[in-house]
Design a protein around this motif. Structure first.
Motif, mmCIF file in Angstrom:
data_model
loop_
_atom_site.group_PDB
_atom_site.id
_atom_site.type_symbol
_atom_site.label_atom_id
_atom_site.label_comp_id
_atom_site.label_asym_id
_atom_site.label_seq_id
_atom_site.Cartn_x
_atom_site.Cartn_y
_atom_site.Cartn_z
ATOM 1 N N MET A 1 -27.246 -38.041 -34.838
ATOM 2 C CA MET A 1 -27.711 -36.704 -35.210
ATOM 3 C C MET A 1 -28.973 -36.836 -36.045
ATOM 4 S SD MET A 1 -25.747 -33.755 -37.327
ATOM 5 C CE MET A 1 -24.482 -33.635 -36.121
ATOM 6 N N LYS A 2 -29.945 -36.009 -35.734
ATOM 7 C CA LYS A 2 -31.201 -36.041 -36.472
ATOM 8 C C LYS A 2 -31.177 -34.992 -37.568
ATOM 9 C CE LYS A 2 -33.631 -37.509 -32.427
ATOM 10 N NZ LYS A 2 -34.344 -37.093 -31.263
ATOM 11 N N SER A 3 -31.632 -35.368 -38.750
ATOM 12 C CA SER A 3 -31.788 -34.414 -39.841
ATOM 13 C C SER A 3 -33.247 -33.982 -39.849
ATOM 14 C CB SER A 3 -31.418 -35.089 -41.162
ATOM 15 O OG SER A 3 -31.545 -34.170 -42.212
ATOM 16 N N ARG A 4 -33.493 -32.698 -39.600
ATOM 17 C CA ARG A 4 -34.857 -32.233 -39.387
ATOM 18 C C ARG A 4 -35.181 -31.050 -40.280
ATOM 19 N NH1 ARG A 4 -36.408 -33.654 -33.617
ATOM 20 N NH2 ARG A 4 -38.153 -32.310 -34.081
ATOM 21 N N SER A 5 -36.467 -30.909 -40.569
ATOM 22 C CA SER A 5 -36.893 -29.755 -41.351
ATOM 23 C C SER A 5 -37.013 -28.508 -40.487
ATOM 24 C CB SER A 5 -38.229 -30.051 -42.034
ATOM 25 O OG SER A 5 -39.176 -30.424 -41.071
ATOM 26 N N SER A 6 -37.262 -28.690 -39.192
ATOM 27 C CA SER A 6 -37.361 -27.553 -38.284
ATOM 28 C C SER A 6 -36.585 -27.855 -37.014
ATOM 29 C CB SER A 6 -38.831 -27.282 -37.936
ATOM 30 O OG SER A 6 -38.909 -26.258 -36.978
ATOM 31 N N LEU A 7 -35.707 -26.919 -36.645
ATOM 32 C CA LEU A 7 -34.862 -27.120 -35.463
ATOM 33 C C LEU A 7 -35.417 -26.397 -34.239
ATOM 34 C CD1 LEU A 7 -31.341 -26.665 -37.050
ATOM 35 C CD2 LEU A 7 -32.512 -28.778 -36.534
ATOM 36 N N ARG A 8 -36.632 -25.891 -34.347
ATOM 37 C CA ARG A 8 -37.174 -25.077 -33.260
ATOM 38 C C ARG A 8 -37.283 -25.856 -31.960
ATOM 39 N NH1 ARG A 8 -42.481 -22.475 -34.944
ATOM 40 N NH2 ARG A 8 -41.074 -21.361 -36.307
ATOM 41 N N SER A 9 -37.702 -27.126 -32.054
ATOM 42 C CA SER A 9 -37.853 -27.914 -30.828
ATOM 43 C C SER A 9 -36.503 -28.248 -30.214
ATOM 44 C CB SER A 9 -38.622 -29.203 -31.127
ATOM 45 O OG SER A 9 -37.929 -29.978 -32.068
ATOM 46 N N LEU A 10 -35.452 -28.368 -31.054
ATOM 47 C CA LEU A 10 -34.138 -28.721 -30.521
ATOM 48 C C LEU A 10 -33.449 -27.541 -29.866
ATOM 49 C CD1 LEU A 10 -32.566 -30.990 -33.274
ATOM 50 C CD2 LEU A 10 -33.677 -31.666 -31.174
ATOM 51 N N LYS A 11 -33.672 -26.342 -30.400
ATOM 52 C CA LYS A 11 -32.902 -25.210 -29.871
ATOM 53 C C LYS A 11 -33.401 -24.748 -28.509
ATOM 54 C CE LYS A 11 -35.249 -21.294 -32.018
ATOM 55 N NZ LYS A 11 -35.134 -20.248 -33.023
ATOM 56 N N HIS A 12 -34.567 -25.226 -28.087
ATOM 57 C CA HIS A 12 -35.064 -24.846 -26.761
ATOM 58 C C HIS A 12 -34.613 -25.804 -25.675
ATOM 59 C CE1 HIS A 12 -37.318 -21.568 -28.308
ATOM 60 N NE2 HIS A 12 -38.060 -22.322 -29.087
ATOM 61 N N ARG A 13 -33.897 -26.866 -26.023
ATOM 62 C CA ARG A 13 -33.391 -27.799 -25.016
ATOM 63 C C ARG A 13 -32.285 -27.140 -24.212
ATOM 64 N NH1 ARG A 13 -37.002 -32.028 -25.283
ATOM 65 N NH2 ARG A 13 -37.664 -32.150 -27.438
ATOM 66 N N PRO A 14 -32.126 -27.493 -22.937
ATOM 67 C CA PRO A 14 -31.044 -26.895 -22.144
ATOM 68 C C PRO A 14 -29.681 -27.308 -22.672
ATOM 69 C CG PRO A 14 -32.178 -28.609 -20.913
ATOM 70 C CD PRO A 14 -32.979 -28.371 -22.135
ATOM 71 N N GLY A 15 -28.815 -26.327 -22.848
ATOM 72 C CA GLY A 15 -27.451 -26.601 -23.289
ATOM 73 C C GLY A 15 -27.250 -26.630 -24.784
ATOM 74 N N SER A 16 -28.251 -26.261 -25.575
ATOM 75 C CA SER A 16 -28.109 -26.351 -27.029
ATOM 76 C C SER A 16 -27.668 -25.020 -27.618
ATOM 77 C CB SER A 16 -29.415 -26.802 -27.672
ATOM 78 O OG SER A 16 -30.430 -25.869 -27.418
#
Length: 40
Positions: A1-16
């Motif tokens: 699991m990545k600890s990130r300051s911004s989750l914007r790039s992760l939430k656009h992945r398919p299935g997230s």
């Protein structure tokens, strides 16, 4: 699991899914768990 300051790039992945637990924001991706992320 990545600890990130911004989750914007992760939430656009398919299935997230964006979930809030215990005051933290998590991105959970069951299709590819490589993209799981946490934001404090």
């Amino acid at each position: 699991m990545k600890s990130r300051s911004s989750l914007r790039s992760l939430k656009h992945r398919p299935g997230s899914i964006v979930v809030r637990r215990r005051g933290r924001t998590f991105v959970i991706n069951k299709r590819s768990p490589h993209w799981n992320g946490r934001q404090s």
